[in-house]
Design a protein around this motif. Structure first.
Motif, PDB file in Angstrom:
ATOM      1  N   LEU A   1       9.536 -46.818  -7.564  1.00  0.00           N
ATOM      2  CA  LEU A   1       8.710 -45.648  -7.859  1.00  0.00           C
ATOM      3  C   LEU A   1       7.348 -45.712  -7.171  1.00  0.00           C
ATOM      4  CD1 LEU A   1       9.514 -45.150 -11.649  1.00  0.00           C
ATOM      5  CD2 LEU A   1      10.379 -43.846  -9.714  1.00  0.00           C
ATOM      6  N   GLY A   2       7.146 -46.721  -6.323  1.00  0.00           N
ATOM      7  CA  GLY A   2       5.908 -46.807  -5.575  1.00  0.00           C
ATOM      8  C   GLY A   2       4.695 -47.115  -6.425  1.00  0.00           C
ATOM      9  N   LEU A   3       4.900 -47.914  -7.472  1.00  0.00           N
ATOM     10  CA  LEU A   3       3.825 -48.186  -8.425  1.00  0.00           C
ATOM     11  C   LEU A   3       3.514 -49.674  -8.468  1.00  0.00           C
ATOM     12  CD1 LEU A   3       5.199 -45.979 -11.330  1.00  0.00           C
ATOM     13  CD2 LEU A   3       3.183 -45.448  -9.950  1.00  0.00           C
ATOM     14  N   ARG A   4       2.307 -49.969  -8.901  1.00  0.00           N
ATOM     15  CA  ARG A   4       1.948 -51.358  -9.149  1.00  0.00           C
ATOM     16  C   ARG A   4       2.568 -51.795 -10.472  1.00  0.00           C
ATOM     17  NH1 ARG A   4      -1.875 -48.434 -11.590  1.00  0.00           N
ATOM     18  NH2 ARG A   4      -2.808 -49.272 -13.497  1.00  0.00           N
ATOM     19  N   THR A   5       2.832 -53.073 -10.611  1.00  0.00           N
ATOM     20  CA  THR A   5       3.357 -53.600 -11.862  1.00  0.00           C
ATOM     21  C   THR A   5       2.344 -53.366 -12.984  1.00  0.00           C
ATOM     22  OG1 THR A   5       4.590 -55.312 -10.703  1.00  0.00           O
ATOM     23  CG2 THR A   5       4.207 -55.642 -13.045  1.00  0.00           C
ATOM     24  N   GLY A   6       2.824 -52.820 -14.096  1.00  0.00           N
ATOM     25  CA  GLY A   6       1.939 -52.541 -15.214  1.00  0.00           C
ATOM     26  C   GLY A   6       1.346 -51.147 -15.192  1.00  0.00           C
ATOM     27  N   ALA A   7       1.874 -50.268 -14.323  1.00  0.00           N
ATOM     28  CA  ALA A   7       1.371 -48.894 -14.276  1.00  0.00           C
ATOM     29  C   ALA A   7       1.555 -48.219 -15.630  1.00  0.00           C
ATOM     30  CB  ALA A   7       2.098 -48.106 -13.187  1.00  0.00           C
ATOM     31  N   SER A   8       0.714 -47.232 -15.896  1.00  0.00           N
ATOM     32  CA  SER A   8       0.735 -46.581 -17.194  1.00  0.00           C
ATOM     33  C   SER A   8       1.923 -45.638 -17.333  1.00  0.00           C
ATOM     34  CB  SER A   8      -0.557 -45.789 -17.403  1.00  0.00           C
ATOM     35  OG  SER A   8      -0.588 -44.663 -16.540  1.00  0.00           O
ATOM     36  N   TYR A   9       2.154 -45.227 -18.568  1.00  0.00           N
ATOM     37  CA  TYR A   9       3.236 -44.279 -18.875  1.00  0.00           C
ATOM     38  C   TYR A   9       3.081 -42.996 -18.055  1.00  0.00           C
ATOM     39  CZ  TYR A   9       6.136 -41.222 -21.847  1.00  0.00           C
ATOM     40  OH  TYR A   9       7.066 -40.335 -22.313  1.00  0.00           O
ATOM     41  N   ASP A  10       1.863 -42.446 -18.016  1.00  0.00           N
ATOM     42  CA  ASP A  10       1.621 -41.196 -17.294  1.00  0.00           C
ATOM     43  C   ASP A  10       1.806 -41.367 -15.793  1.00  0.00           C
ATOM     44  OD1 ASP A  10       1.098 -39.836 -19.635  1.00  0.00           O
ATOM     45  OD2 ASP A  10      -1.064 -40.221 -19.564  1.00  0.00           O
ATOM     46  N   GLU A  11       1.402 -42.521 -15.263  1.00  0.00           N
ATOM     47  CA  GLU A  11       1.570 -42.770 -13.824  1.00  0.00           C
ATOM     48  C   GLU A  11       3.049 -42.860 -13.461  1.00  0.00           C
ATOM     49  OE1 GLU A  11      -2.439 -45.345 -12.718  1.00  0.00           O
ATOM     50  OE2 GLU A  11      -0.732 -46.361 -13.624  1.00  0.00           O
ATOM     51  N   ILE A  12       3.831 -43.506 -14.309  1.00  0.00           N
ATOM     52  CA  ILE A  12       5.275 -43.614 -14.073  1.00  0.00           C
ATOM     53  C   ILE A  12       5.917 -42.229 -14.066  1.00  0.00           C
ATOM     54  CG2 ILE A  12       7.451 -44.467 -15.033  1.00  0.00           C
ATOM     55  CD1 ILE A  12       5.784 -46.823 -16.199  1.00  0.00           C
ATOM     56  N   LYS A  13       5.532 -41.436 -15.045  1.00  0.00           N
ATOM     57  CA  LYS A  13       6.112 -40.098 -15.174  1.00  0.00           C
ATOM     58  C   LYS A  13       5.774 -39.232 -13.961  1.00  0.00           C
ATOM     59  CE  LYS A  13       6.891 -36.875 -18.965  1.00  0.00           C
ATOM     60  NZ  LYS A  13       6.499 -36.523 -20.350  1.00  0.00           N
TER      61      LYS A  13
ATOM     62  N   SER B   1      16.225 -42.506 -10.766  1.00  0.00           N
ATOM     63  CA  SER B   1      16.472 -42.109 -12.147  1.00  0.00           C
ATOM     64  C   SER B   1      16.685 -43.323 -13.042  1.00  0.00           C
ATOM     65  CB  SER B   1      17.690 -41.174 -12.229  1.00  0.00           C
ATOM     66  OG  SER B   1      17.453 -39.990 -11.489  1.00  0.00           O
ATOM     67  N   GLU B   2      17.423 -44.325 -12.528  1.00  0.00           N
ATOM     68  CA  GLU B   2      17.659 -45.529 -13.309  1.00  0.00           C
ATOM     69  C   GLU B   2      16.362 -46.315 -13.503  1.00  0.00           C
ATOM     70  OE1 GLU B   2      19.600 -48.581 -15.433  1.00  0.00           O
ATOM     71  OE2 GLU B   2      20.015 -46.459 -15.044  1.00  0.00           O
ATOM     72  N   ALA B   3      15.557 -46.407 -12.433  1.00  0.00           N
ATOM     73  CA  ALA B   3      14.272 -47.105 -12.539  1.00  0.00           C
ATOM     74  C   ALA B   3      13.367 -46.412 -13.550  1.00  0.00           C
ATOM     75  CB  ALA B   3      13.592 -47.164 -11.174  1.00  0.00           C
ATOM     76  N   TYR B   4      13.351 -45.091 -13.498  1.00  0.00           N
ATOM     77  CA  TYR B   4      12.520 -44.319 -14.430  1.00  0.00           C
ATOM     78  C   TYR B   4      12.985 -44.526 -15.863  1.00  0.00           C
ATOM     79  CZ  TYR B   4      10.561 -40.180 -16.735  1.00  0.00           C
ATOM     80  OH  TYR B   4       9.914 -39.334 -17.603  1.00  0.00           O
ATOM     81  N   ARG B   5      14.302 -44.527 -16.074  1.00  0.00           N
ATOM     82  CA  ARG B   5      14.834 -44.697 -17.433  1.00  0.00           C
ATOM     83  C   ARG B   5      14.425 -46.054 -18.004  1.00  0.00           C
ATOM     84  NH1 ARG B   5      18.635 -47.292 -19.985  1.00  0.00           N
ATOM     85  NH2 ARG B   5      19.413 -48.280 -18.077  1.00  0.00           N
TER      86      ARG B   5
ATOM     87  N   LEU C   1      11.896 -47.988 -17.119  1.00  0.00           N
ATOM     88  CA  LEU C   1      10.459 -48.090 -17.360  1.00  0.00           C
ATOM     89  C   LEU C   1      10.032 -47.268 -18.570  1.00  0.00           C
ATOM     90  CD1 LEU C   1       9.032 -48.005 -13.718  1.00  0.00           C
ATOM     91  CD2 LEU C   1       9.180 -49.954 -15.258  1.00  0.00           C
ATOM     92  N   MET C   2      10.652 -46.110 -18.755  1.00  0.00           N
ATOM     93  CA  MET C   2      10.319 -45.282 -19.923  1.00  0.00           C
ATOM     94  C   MET C   2      10.683 -45.993 -21.220  1.00  0.00           C
ATOM     95  SD  MET C   2       8.778 -42.375 -19.259  1.00  0.00           S
ATOM     96  CE  MET C   2       7.805 -43.452 -18.219  1.00  0.00           C
ATOM     97  N   GLU C   3      11.740 -46.811 -21.171  1.00  0.00           N
ATOM     98  CA  GLU C   3      12.135 -47.565 -22.351  1.00  0.00           C
ATOM     99  C   GLU C   3      11.192 -48.742 -22.603  1.00  0.00           C
ATOM    100  OE1 GLU C   3      16.145 -48.688 -21.525  1.00  0.00           O
ATOM    101  OE2 GLU C   3      17.001 -46.838 -22.296  1.00  0.00           O
ATOM    102  N   ALA C   4      10.643 -49.277 -21.511  1.00  0.00           N
ATOM    103  CA  ALA C   4       9.829 -50.490 -21.636  1.00  0.00           C
ATOM    104  C   ALA C   4       8.349 -50.216 -21.881  1.00  0.00           C
ATOM    105  CB  ALA C   4       9.969 -51.340 -20.375  1.00  0.00           C
TER     106      ALA C   4
ATOM    107  N   PRO D   1      12.406 -52.365 -24.891  1.00  0.00           N
ATOM    108  CA  PRO D   1      12.982 -51.028 -24.954  1.00  0.00           C
ATOM    109  C   PRO D   1      13.613 -50.745 -26.314  1.00  0.00           C
ATOM    110  CG  PRO D   1      13.594 -52.129 -22.927  1.00  0.00           C
ATOM    111  CD  PRO D   1      12.922 -53.145 -23.779  1.00  0.00           C
ATOM    112  N   PRO D   2      13.515 -49.508 -26.799  1.00  0.00           N
ATOM    113  CA  PRO D   2      14.067 -49.187 -28.117  1.00  0.00           C
ATOM    114  C   PRO D   2      15.581 -49.225 -28.122  1.00  0.00           C
ATOM    115  CG  PRO D   2      13.338 -47.200 -26.990  1.00  0.00           C
ATOM    116  CD  PRO D   2      12.898 -48.347 -26.140  1.00  0.00           C
TER     117      PRO D   2
END
Length: 223
Positions: free
Chosen positions: A10-22, A52-56, A58-61, A113-114
């Motif tokens: 997703l082109g993000l740094r490790t530990g990016a925020s929820y909003d940045e991931i989205k 989509s899998e990466a996003y799923r 990260l959203m869980e984590a 993840p839940p």
């Protein structure tokens, strides 16, 4: 796919925020959606599935915000200030939204993840799933694959109709298969990769990863 790979995709740094991931996922999903890439739809589809899998994962984590936890902490620090109608523990647990038992609080505030709540299983089985999931993550991170397989197969026998458990089982087979590819045990790798597909045949992201592993086996055997 581990969390570091998810951030990288997703082109993000490790530990990016929820909003940045989205925000990053929405931008990349629009860019790689097969409908907007008619010139190379297959490559776009594969990329879109990966995103989509990466996003799923990260959203869980990643939790959306720490604000609810802070509010809960403030409320807990005011034991004498209770709203009307919530004087007894029984009435509080019945009317307030946040769960009060230690197990429930752990589930709703943990960083892992839940776990999907299946209404058809008992609370004991739900707690068992949570415990097994956490053990499974540790075993996979430590590459203790035989122990991980034994653990998840035992849970699958206990909950044979739980789709989430079936997914964990398939992923565990695939991860072990990939490890066997890395250690050049091609024949054994094929067995576990095929078991992964048979266990969760409708998981598109899993199919993508298994196909990659089979291509690696072919390259190893060619050379």
């Amino acid at each position: 796919m581990n969390l570091a790979d998810c951030y990288r995709l997703l082109g993000l740094r490790t530990g990016a925020s929820y909003d940045e991931i989205k925000a990053s996922y929405r931008r990349l999903a629009r860019q790689y959606h097969p409908d907007v890439n008619p010139g190379n739809p297959q490559q776009a589809k594969e990329k879109f599935i990966q995103l989509s899998e990466a996003y799923r994962q990260l959203m869980e984590a990643v939790q959306p915000s720490k604000a609810p936890d802070e509010k809960a902490a403030k409320a807990k620090s005011k034991p004498t200030s209770t709203p009307s109608g919530t004087r007894s523990p029984a009435s509080t647990s019945a009317k307030s939204t946040p769960p009060k038992s230690p197990t429930q609080v752990k589930i709703t505030t943990r960083k892992a993840p839940p776990i999907e709540r299946n209404p058809e299983i008992s609370q004991n089985d739900y707690d068992l799933k949570q415990n097994v999931y956490e053990q499974l993550q540790r075993l996979l991170r430590g590459q203790r694959f035989p122990r991980a397989i034994t653990l998840v197969e035992g849970l699958a026998q206990r909950l044979p109709n739980d789709p989430e458990v079936r997914q964990w089982q398939a992923i565990t087979y695939q991860r072990f298969g990939r490890h066997l590819v890395d250690t050049k045990q091609s024949d054994k790798a094929r067995i576990y990769l095929k078991k992964a597909l048979r266990t969760d045949p409708h998981n598109k992201a899993l199919w993508y990863e298994v196909e990659r592993d089979f291509r690696r086996i072919e390259q190893i055997e060619i050379y």
